[in-house]
Design a protein around this motif. Structure first.
Motif, PDB file in Angstrom:
ATOM      1  N   SER A   1      35.648  33.968  48.099  1.00 59.39           N
ATOM      2  CA  SER A   1      36.268  33.075  47.111  1.00 59.39           C
ATOM      3  C   SER A   1      37.755  32.924  47.382  1.00 59.39           C
ATOM      4  O   SER A   1      38.425  33.867  47.825  1.00 59.39           O
ATOM      5  CB  SER A   1      36.071  33.630  45.690  1.00 59.39           C
ATOM      6  N   GLN A   2      38.250  31.725  47.093  1.00 59.43           N
ATOM      7  CA  GLN A   2      39.688  31.430  47.197  1.00 59.43           C
ATOM      8  C   GLN A   2      40.177  30.968  45.829  1.00 59.43           C
ATOM      9  O   GLN A   2      39.530  30.141  45.180  1.00 59.43           O
ATOM     10  CB  GLN A   2      39.934  30.335  48.235  1.00 59.43           C
ATOM     11  N   PHE A   3      41.346  31.496  45.398  1.00 58.31           N
ATOM     12  CA  PHE A   3      41.883  31.142  44.096  1.00 58.31           C
ATOM     13  C   PHE A   3      43.091  30.230  44.252  1.00 58.31           C
ATOM     14  O   PHE A   3      43.622  30.054  45.354  1.00 58.31           O
ATOM     15  CB  PHE A   3      42.237  32.412  43.317  1.00 58.31           C
ATOM     16  N   ASP A   4      43.502  29.661  43.158  1.00 54.70           N
ATOM     17  CA  ASP A   4      44.596  28.680  43.196  1.00 54.70           C
ATOM     18  C   ASP A   4      45.900  29.262  43.723  1.00 54.70           C
ATOM     19  O   ASP A   4      46.731  28.529  44.274  1.00 54.70           O
ATOM     20  CB  ASP A   4      44.822  28.096  41.792  1.00 54.70           C
ATOM     21  N   ASP A   5      46.100  30.566  43.552  1.00 53.94           N
ATOM     22  CA  ASP A   5      47.340  31.182  44.047  1.00 53.94           C
ATOM     23  C   ASP A   5      47.222  31.625  45.513  1.00 53.94           C
ATOM     24  O   ASP A   5      48.052  32.391  46.009  1.00 53.94           O
ATOM     25  CB  ASP A   5      47.735  32.382  43.177  1.00 53.94           C
ATOM     26  N   GLN A   6      46.167  31.112  46.196  1.00 48.65           N
ATOM     27  CA  GLN A   6      45.941  31.407  47.612  1.00 48.65           C
ATOM     28  C   GLN A   6      45.681  32.889  47.881  1.00 48.65           C
ATOM     29  O   GLN A   6      46.025  33.418  48.934  1.00 48.65           O
ATOM     30  CB  GLN A   6      47.107  30.910  48.478  1.00 48.65           C
TER      31      GLN A   6
ATOM     32  N   PRO B   1      39.922  42.405  47.110  1.00 53.95           N
ATOM     33  CA  PRO B   1      40.905  41.320  47.041  1.00 53.95           C
ATOM     34  C   PRO B   1      41.822  41.306  48.277  1.00 53.95           C
ATOM     35  O   PRO B   1      42.075  42.347  48.895  1.00 53.95           O
ATOM     36  CB  PRO B   1      41.707  41.672  45.791  1.00 53.95           C
ATOM     37  N   PHE B   2      42.341  40.117  48.607  1.00 56.03           N
ATOM     38  CA  PHE B   2      43.259  39.948  49.743  1.00 56.03           C
ATOM     39  C   PHE B   2      44.328  38.931  49.372  1.00 56.03           C
ATOM     40  O   PHE B   2      44.037  37.917  48.720  1.00 56.03           O
ATOM     41  CB  PHE B   2      42.499  39.480  50.996  1.00 56.03           C
TER      42      PHE B   2
ATOM     43  N   TYR C   1      42.389  35.824  47.847  1.00 58.26           N
ATOM     44  CA  TYR C   1      40.991  35.741  48.247  1.00 58.26           C
ATOM     45  C   TYR C   1      40.248  36.993  47.797  1.00 58.26           C
ATOM     46  O   TYR C   1      40.850  38.042  47.579  1.00 58.26           O
ATOM     47  CB  TYR C   1      40.873  35.602  49.774  1.00 58.26           C
ATOM     48  N   VAL C   2      38.926  36.857  47.701  1.00 59.65           N
ATOM     49  CA  VAL C   2      38.080  37.981  47.317  1.00 59.65           C
ATOM     50  C   VAL C   2      36.803  37.945  48.147  1.00 59.65           C
ATOM     51  O   VAL C   2      36.230  36.869  48.378  1.00 59.65           O
ATOM     52  CB  VAL C   2      37.735  37.926  45.806  1.00 59.65           C
ATOM     53  N   ILE C   3      36.371  39.123  48.591  1.00 59.82           N
ATOM     54  CA  ILE C   3      35.037  39.291  49.189  1.00 59.82           C
ATOM     55  C   ILE C   3      34.191  40.084  48.198  1.00 59.82           C
ATOM     56  O   ILE C   3      34.574  41.175  47.774  1.00 59.82           O
ATOM     57  CB  ILE C   3      35.094  40.056  50.529  1.00 59.82           C
ATOM     58  N   HIS C   4      33.049  39.523  47.822  1.00 52.90           N
ATOM     59  CA  HIS C   4      32.126  40.204  46.909  1.00 52.90           C
ATOM     60  C   HIS C   4      30.834  40.468  47.688  1.00 52.90           C
ATOM     61  O   HIS C   4      30.101  39.533  48.016  1.00 52.90           O
ATOM     62  CB  HIS C   4      31.850  39.324  45.693  1.00 52.90           C
ATOM     63  N   SER C   5      30.571  41.735  48.019  1.00 50.95           N
ATOM     64  CA  SER C   5      29.367  42.103  48.751  1.00 50.95           C
ATOM     65  C   SER C   5      28.725  43.296  48.053  1.00 50.95           C
ATOM     66  O   SER C   5      29.398  44.303  47.794  1.00 50.95           O
ATOM     67  CB  SER C   5      29.716  42.468  50.194  1.00 50.95           C
ATOM     68  N   LYS C   6      27.431  43.175  47.739  1.00 50.05           N
ATOM     69  CA  LYS C   6      26.745  44.144  46.873  1.00 50.05           C
ATOM     70  C   LYS C   6      27.550  44.238  45.569  1.00 50.05           C
ATOM     71  O   LYS C   6      27.828  43.239  44.945  1.00 50.05           O
ATOM     72  CB  LYS C   6      26.606  45.485  47.582  1.00 50.05           C
TER      73      LYS C   6
END
Length: 458
Positions: free
Chosen positions: A270-275, A287-288, A277-282
């Protein structure tokens, strides 16, 4: 040995086939410069795996256009073109380089003709020919805008010799299948993609002889049926440039291994408006703050180990915050019988999971619709549409698996009540249906399985 190069090497020994083969070599810097000096267009194709195809076109010197199925880029200078491809597109794995033939168009769009040859039972027979039309502005048919029967395109584009071209395609495809059968004797279907040059001569563009359990192979086969287009999430082989485009367009996407089961290795990006990012696995959410950090994590955790696809994320309806999808069983008692939907069951994802392979509850579709925010205007119409979607998919997959009698198909429903085809399972788990208090669907599924095991009466 490079798979595609192996195909072409074998076919070059046949004089009839070789006239329809573009010049081909293993991709390296030396061959790249030689081909670019000889031809106005060259194409790069992955040897074995599901990676992007690349087309390089010489524009006004020293500019070159680099195209994949979803991007165009103008680069100045041969060395710069090579470096751009190496850095941004090739990544890992071997590629071949080919002469690219100036192709005919249909209504200003490029197209190819896909020919299906099937062994029935001892003779190769052409079972279907379809013309696949590219989106406007693109030359590569990795993604397809439209599909028509090939003869419709030939009759409109080549009214004087359409029959001759059609017969020629049939002959080349049958001969090619016979030649490759010496090496690949256990396969009974081959798909050959042809381009026509501006004089109507067929050129072999790609050969898909060995089908795997890979999701990209299945996606390509399913996209051979025009009626399935609206139900297939947009998918593409993983590449960081593709990921960037998907996030810009959709804000989130799924990455999944090309070959896997039970949701292993799947992640939501996922990418958010503030640039950020998130990886959701299991259940893990990471967050990045920067895109490069995200890419490093994806490479280390996922794509360095196996090939991946990127897929449009379908926003599934939820029950108490947990998404659910539908496992549909579709079966036939014999390979001559019609496909019948024998069961549907909804799988509700466990808390914190994005996939339903880890399910905390199972229920009928009716119960799930009642308990969720999903409220289709006509439940009977939704059932009918899901049934028709699965039948269409099963019929299309027959081209690759003509002896299959059972599929477990995963169907998602978006929040507007539209069904989406997620994937198919050739050896599905039927134990889900045994959990239901009403055993009608489970017994029907078992009855169809038993029917296929009955001994033949001589």
């Amino acid at each position: 040995m490079c798979g595609k190069l192996n195909y072409y090497s074998r076919l070059l020994n046949d004089g009839e086939i070789s006239r329809h083969l573009p010049e081909t070599a293993l991709f390296n810097e030396k061959n790249f410069y030689e081909f670019l000096n000889k031809y106005d267009q060259v194409s790069l194709k992955p040897c074995n795996d599901n990676k992007i195809n690349i087309l390089v076109t010489t524009l006004v010197h020293p500019q070159y256009q680099i195209e994949t199925g979803i991007m165009n880029q103008i680069v100045s200078g041969k060395q710069e073109v090579y470096q751009f491809i190496e850095k941004n597109l090739i990544a890992e794995g071997k590629f071949i380089i080919q002469q690219a033939v100036p192709r005919a168009k249909f209504n200003e769009n490029h197209f190819d003709i896909r020919v299906y040859a099937t062994k029935q039972p001892a003779k190769w027979t052409i079972t279907e020919k379809v013309a696949r039309i590219t989106p406007k502005g693109f030359s590569i048919t990795d993604e397809v805008k439209d599909i028509f029967p090939a003869n419709d395109i030939l009759q409109k584009g080549y009214p004087d010799n359409s029959t001759d071209i059609s017969c020629q395609l049939d002959h080349i495809a049958s001969l090619l299948a016979e030649i490759l059968e010496e090496k690949y004797s256990k396969y009974n279907l081959v798909m050959i993609d042809f381009y026509l040059d501006q004089l109507g001569k067929p050129w072999i563009n790609d050969i898909r002889y060995r089908f795997t359990e890979g999701k990209w192979d299945w996606h390509q086969v399913l996209r051979g049926a025009k009626a399935l287009f609206p139900y297939l999430p947009i998918s593409y082989p993983f590449h960081e440039k593709v990921l960037q485009q998907y996030l810009e367009k959709y804000k989130c996407c799924i990455i999944k291994p090309n070959r896997s089961q039970w949701g292993r290795g799947l992640a939501l990006i996922s990418q958010f408006d503030d640039q950020t990012y998130v990886i959701h696995s299991k259940r893990k959410i990471s967050p990045f703050n920067h895109f490069n950090e995200l890419l490093t994590e994806i490479h280390d955790r996922f794509t360095s180990k196996k090939s991946y696809l990127i897929q449009e994320k379908i926003l599934l309806p939820t029950i108490k915050g947990c998404p659910f999808d539908i496992r549909v069983m579709i079966q036939r008692k014999t390979v001559q019988s019609e496909w019948v939907v024998t069961g549907k069951i909804t799988r509700i994802a466990a808390t914190g999971f994005i996939v339903t392979n880890v399910a905390k509850a199972l229920s009928t579709l009716e119960d799930a619709m009642e308990a969720s925010v999903l409220n289709p205007k006509n439940p009977d119409s939704l059932h009918w549409e899901i049934d028709q979607l699965c039948k269409l998919a099963a019929i299309q997959l027959e081209k690759v698996y003509p002896n299959a009698r059972m599929w477990g198909m995963d169907i998602g429903i978006d929040q507007f009540g539209k069904p989406w085809f997620i994937e198919a399972n050739l050896v599905p788990d039927i134990s889900f249906f045994r959990v239901l208090s009403d055993k009608t669907m489970y017994n029907t599924i078992k009855e169809y399985i038993r029917a296929g095991k009955k001994p033949k009466i001589e």
